[in-house]
Design an enzyme around this catalytic site. Structure first.
Site, PDB file in Angstrom:
ATOM      1  N   ASP A 537      40.575  59.037  25.795  1.00 52.75           N
ATOM      2  CA  ASP A 537      40.689  58.038  25.332  1.00 52.75           C
ATOM      3  C   ASP A 537      39.956  56.977  25.873  1.00 52.75           C
ATOM      4  O   ASP A 537      40.804  56.801  27.058  1.00 52.75           O
ATOM      5  CB  ASP A 537      41.153  58.303  23.886  1.00 52.75           C
ATOM      6  CG  ASP A 537      40.918  57.186  22.691  1.00 52.75           C
ATOM      7  OD1 ASP A 537      39.449  57.055  22.778  1.00 52.75           O
ATOM      8  OD2 ASP A 537      41.728  57.242  21.821  1.00 52.75           O
ATOM      9  N   GLU A 540      36.385  52.645  27.853  1.00 55.07           N
ATOM     10  CA  GLU A 540      35.226  52.286  28.042  1.00 55.07           C
ATOM     11  C   GLU A 540      35.237  51.198  29.507  1.00 55.07           C
ATOM     12  O   GLU A 540      34.698  51.105  29.747  1.00 55.07           O
ATOM     13  CB  GLU A 540      35.675  51.546  26.829  1.00 55.07           C
ATOM     14  CG  GLU A 540      35.029  51.905  25.738  1.00 55.07           C
ATOM     15  CD  GLU A 540      36.397  52.905  24.967  1.00 55.07           C
ATOM     16  OE1 GLU A 540      37.699  52.300  25.502  1.00 55.07           O
ATOM     17  OE2 GLU A 540      35.585  53.804  24.526  1.00 55.07           O
ATOM     18  N   ASP A 614      36.547  54.848  15.424  1.00 52.89           N
ATOM     19  CA  ASP A 614      37.971  54.084  15.133  1.00 52.89           C
ATOM     20  C   ASP A 614      37.020  53.732  13.598  1.00 52.89           C
ATOM     21  O   ASP A 614      37.128  52.496  13.577  1.00 52.89           O
ATOM     22  CB  ASP A 614      38.787  53.126  15.406  1.00 52.89           C
ATOM     23  CG  ASP A 614      39.621  53.442  16.144  1.00 52.89           C
ATOM     24  OD1 ASP A 614      39.393  54.567  16.283  1.00 52.89           O
ATOM     25  OD2 ASP A 614      39.932  52.738  17.183  1.00 52.89           O
TER      26      ASP A 614
END
Ligand code: NAG
Ligand code: NAG
Ligand code: NAG
Ligand code: NAG
Length: 955
Positions: A537, A540, A614
């Site tokens: 997760d 980025e 999300d």
């Protein structure tokens, strides 16, 4: 997962609204130096009709060994004193694959003063393709010189026709506007030298024009002092050497302006698709009056819908309805403007990246599936996941401890809800230190894993690339010198979940080795425990105190590479290293890894699944999830889903029901919920919701044989799993805008999930043909030649789902607790004949977990119904060691039931008193008491047929 604790007060304010992402954290084009400069340049050039770029005719040369055309592109900056400045850009062009042209425009070596103090390479970064291209193409390109037998395009065509044409042409002409004509098979190409332009044709039909509008712009290297002399009249100097944006003012922009831009016009199409990830429609929006689409991997908690703002992943691949594609091989911050021109019947696009080289692959094909096939040939096929991972995933931030996990596990069974994966978010770690377990909550992970393993279940834990300062893992990263550096060359420290953190530099080979070594230690499990998998997760990367929620662009990676150049590919480098680690750890049992990543780039499909990040528990997010999942599916990365039933917020029961009914069709089928939400494991629901959700999840499991066959097809051809209607029916222009109704691959299953409140009826659109309601097999016929609209009733327990006549699907129909436990169950074959009584379907079967299929250990068969009453099974592939692996891994390959749907054209088809089977020339017959029929179907029970054998059944 969320970001920005330090902005918590703002978030709280904003969550009151339905769209809560703090938009102001991200730049608009007008706030981004290079985006704004290029938009202005494009506008001004459109008015001035000028072009400053030409291909130097005398420089055009052919390298016959590598089959590359080389030339020099020259940008001339006019000066009043007559001393024009000429900047040279090496240009090369080759045919990378059949039907694919690749060209690269670099900048001639950029020199900086020795005393500049620059700690990054001044050269333009030109290696993004090494991350994006599949290994096969990486090796082909890299090996060009030392192994001449590996040509990366067809030498024979080039040598015989193209290059002789080229050279004879060049000796004939030296006018100022030369045209160089190239050809490779069906593709031909005109290169216009001044102004520089490419026209690309398929079978002599013009498909794509490059630089038609002269938006080509390469901001060549110059110092701040000399800048004034290097500006074209149409250029502005906005933020060339600084960044005014509130959250990125610290950017040192060490090389000043470096952007690259180019325009592409798709001819004969006003529909383009691709460039995920964005929360917009499948057909891309016209951006001429709004913000361009932006590709820049960022953490966008509760992202806004309907905007072109960037998201977690970026795939810079776009194609038109006329089956022409562009792959813009650049991992820097990128913006794309789209303008549809209905009158001229073309789509004009403008691509702008902050730095790097112009590296473009253009493909031209006859149809869209071949375009996606070509793209996934180049960037790698989607990995074939373990079959368990296409079952149902139960996730929550967080399952608190071992007891909690095991109680969810047993409650799912108690309520007959199948599932395969349970997930642990952040809180399983000791103090948010990855590669550790919170010892009082998870005192014995091996015990937990072996308990889950009994029913074939798996555990996924979260491991992110940010590492808390001052513990053994981050200490090691620092001592091995594989942390990402700040612009001064010190280990970069930013804020993320654990507080002060460093980031592993997986852009470095050695960094990858160190990263893998952590997994080796962490996953040091007994050899029979191969049911632990990983979720990367926040890769980025998400940085709470970083500009635009992510990494400062002037961070430095291995080999003096600036984050600016590789931003969108960093996440891929993290998950690929993770995948390699799991694969090697499980190599002794030959287990296929499952891996989830949030950030992605072209090529990520080779090793990871992803999800839409999300989202929120409301109807808008349910609705947008469909085009988002479709967009990834047509961009080569089909293994994606959205968090069911919305990550943030508490969904209503109705929303939960509808979200499961839609989510069942996502290739990645996972429920997930924010830590602040109420518990919502499906067994907690009241009736009728509990039954609706349970039936929905069970249906997913019943359809696993068909879904796994689609995953296999995707892994060999890139074919979409959740597939837009225009893929199956390109002949209807109206379908190019449809993104609320879709097929499941080529299975013929057609679905339109309900995505609105109180919706008791929905209008579906049907191409000509026969359509069978999935639940009843009741059918209707669209016997026209046009699309037909029809209202379908949608009570809460109903999914608008049809099988299109002409298809055969394979199912199972017994509830089992997990996919593994279904392996002993025989198959149900469901046949939906078309008007001619014909139907076809494929079935792919392997052990569902090992790499054995790569050694031929799989069964692939095709079932065909002819004339409404002859069913043939024709195995296309049978493993050599079938007998050995049959009982062990393939298990049951029998058919227990054949269902033939009836339609009104076939009402006189009656079941005869017996059914005959020819197998190896022998005939068997079955008494009709093993069969029954009603108005909608004929059901043949226990026909004693096996999918691995060749047979014919006459009804
Ligand atoms: C990439 O750039 C480097 C210089 O930075 C150059 O040496 C190399 O040839 C280039 N590679 C390609 C494939 O263009
Ligand atoms: C050349 O190709 C071979 C086989 O494809 C591969 O093993 C090797 O690593 C390649 N060489 C380079 C420099 O990539
Ligand atoms: C091409 O250009 C050269 C020099 O610029 C000139 O001498 C020659 O005559 C030209 N050839 C043709 C075919 O125009
Ligand atoms: C280019 O556009 C900018 C902004 O609109 C304007 O200020 C400038 O005068 C234009 N220059 C030219 C040469 O058109």
């Amino acid at each position: 997962m969320v970001l920005l604790k330090w902005l918590l007060c703002q978030l709280v304010l904003f969550t009151a609204l339905s769209h809560a992402f703090t938009d102001y954290l991200l730049k608009k084009c007008a706030q981004s130096g290079f985006c704004h400069r290029n938009r202005v340049y494009a506008e001004n050039i459109t008015k001035s009709h000028r072009s400053y770029y030409k291909l130097d005719t005398g420089s055009i040369a052919h390298d016959p060994l590598q089959n590359v055309l080389h030339a020099t592109l020259v940008k001339t900056i006019p000066r009043l004193d007559g001393d024009d400045i000429a900047i040279e850009f090496p240009f090369s062009l080759s045919f990378l694959q059949d039907h694919s042209v690749r060209f690269v425009i670099d900048e001639k070596e950029r020199t900086v003063a020795n005393n500049s103090g620059l700690s990054i390479s001044p050269q333009r970064y030109n290696k993004t393709w090494q991350y994006a291209f599949d290994e096969k193409f990486r090796n082909k390109v890299l090996n060009k010189t030392n192994s001449p037998e590996l040509h990366f395009f067809k030498q024979e065509h080039i040598a015989n026709s193209l290059w002789s044409k080229l050279s004879s042409f060049l000796s004939l002409s030296n006018s100022t506007r030369d045209i160089v004509h190239l050809q490779n098979g069906n593709i031909s190409l005109d290169i216009f030298t001044e102004p520089f332009q490419l026209k690309i044709y398929l079978q002599n039909t013009l498909k794509l024009i490059v630089n038609e509008r002269s938006f080509l712009n390469i901001e060549h290297h110059r110092t701040k002092q000399e800048n004034f002399a290097h500006i074209l009249p149409e250029e502005i100097t906005f933020n060339m050497f600084k960044d005014d944006f509130l959250y990125s003012k610290q950017d040192t922009l060490p090389l000043g302006p470096e952007s690259i831009a180019l325009d592409f016009s798709f001819v004969e199409s006003t529909d383009v698709y691709g460039i995920p990830e964005h929360a917009t429609s499948l057909r891309l929006l016209d951006t001429s009056q709004s913000e361009p689409y932006r590709l820049f991997n960022v953490d966008v908690f509760e992202y806004n819908i309907g905007t072109t703002q960037p998201m977690y992943g970026s795939i810079p691949f776009m194609f038109s309805s006329s089956a022409t594609s562009i792959f813009w091989v650049n991992a820097a911050d990128t913006w794309v403007d789209i303008k549809y021109d209905a009158q001229l019947n073309k789509t004009m696009t403008h691509w702008v990246s902050e730095n790097g080289v112009i590296d473009v692959v253009v493909s031209l094909e006859q149809d869209i599936p071949t375009i996606i096939n070509r793209f996934t040939d180049l960037t790698g096929r989607p990995f074939l996941p373990p079959i368990s991972s296409i079952g149902y995933h139960q996730c929550r931030w967080n399952y608190n401890d071992e007891m909690d996990v095991l109680s969810v596990d047993s409650q799912m069974d108690a309520h007959r809800i199948p599932y395969d994966f349970i997930w642990l978010d952040l809180e399983y770690t000791n103090d948010k230190k990855y590669f550790t377990w919170k010892s009082n909550s998870f005192p014995n992970p091996k015990r937990l894993l072996s308990k889950l393993k009994k029913l074939g279940r798996n555990l996924v834990v979260l491991i992110d690339p940010h590492l808390k300062k001052d513990y053994e893992v981050s200490d090691r990263v620092i001592s091995e010198n594989v942390a990402v550096k700040d612009h001064n060359g010190n280990n970069y420290i930013g804020h993320c979940w654990p507080g002060n953190s460093i980031w592993i530099d997986t852009m470095s080979n050695y960094g990858q080795e160190i990263w893998k070594s952590f997994f080796k230690k962490f996953m040091n499990l007994p050899v029979n425990l191969t049911n632990l998998f990983i979720w990367n997760d926040m890769n980025e990367p998400s940085i709470f105190d970083g500009p635009e929620t992510t990494a400062p662009k002037d961070l430095i990676h291995d080999n003096h590479i600036e984050e600016r150049s590789v931003h969108n590919v960093y996440g891929l480098s993290v998950h690929e290293a993770t995948y390699d680690a799991i694969k090697s750890i499980y190599s002794s049992s030959d287990k296929r890894p499952f891996l989830l990543t949030r950030a992605f780039f072209a090529g990520s499909q080779r090793t990871a699944a992803t999800w839409t990040g999300d989202n929120m528990a409301n109807w808008d997010y349910l609705k947008i999830s469909i085009p988002m999942v479709l967009s990834n599916n047509v961009a080569g990365m089909p293994f994606i889903g959205a968090d069911i039933a919305g990550f943030a917020g508490d969904p209503t029961p109705e929303l939960i029901a509808r979200w499961y009914q839609a989510g069942l069709w996502y290739p990645f089928f996972r429920a997930h919920a924010h830590i602040d939400t109420k518990r919502r494991e499906p067994y907690l629901f009241n009736e009728p919701l509990k039954s609706i959700v349970r039936d929905t999840i069970q249906l997913r499991y019943f359809l696993l044989p068909t879904l796994y066959t689609l995953f296999h097809k995707a892994s060999t051809t890139g074919f979409p799993i959740m597939s837009p209607m225009f893929i199956e029916h390109p002949e209807f222009p109206e379908l190019y805008g449809i993104d609320d109704q879709f097929y499941w691959g080529d299975s013929g299953l057609l679905v339109k999930p309900v995505t609105a409140r109180d919706q008791l009826e929905t209008e579906m659109i049907f191409p000509p043909g026969i359509f069978y309601d999935f639940a009843s097999l009741n059918s209707f016929i669209n016997d026209g030649t046009d699309l037909m609209k029809k209202n379908i009733t949608t009570p809460l327990d109903k999914i608008p789902l049809f099988i299109e006549g002409g298809h055969i699907i394979a199912m199972r129909e017994k509830y089992r607790r997990s996919s593994k436990l279904m392996k002993n169950d025989p198959y149900i074959i469901v046949i939906a004949p078309d008007a001619e009584g014909r139907a076809v379907g494929d079935l792919y079967v392997d052990d569902g977990e090992s790499f054995g299929y790569q050694r031929g250990e799989y069964v692939k068969t095709q079932l065909v119904l002819e004339n409404g009453h002859i069913l043939k099974n024709d195995p296309i592939h049978i493993p050599e060691n079938l007998v050995d692996i049959h009982s062990d891994t393939l298990r049951n390959t029998n058919i227990e039931k054949i269902i033939i749907a009836k339609n009104e054209l076939q009402q006189n088809l009656k079941l005869k008193s017996y059914v005959a089977v020819k197998q190896d020339g022998k005939e068997y017959s079955f008494p009709s008491k093993l069969s029954y029929e009603n108005d909608h179907k004929i059901v043949i029970l226990n026909p004693k047929l096996d999918i691995t054998e060749s047979w014919e059944l006459i009804i």
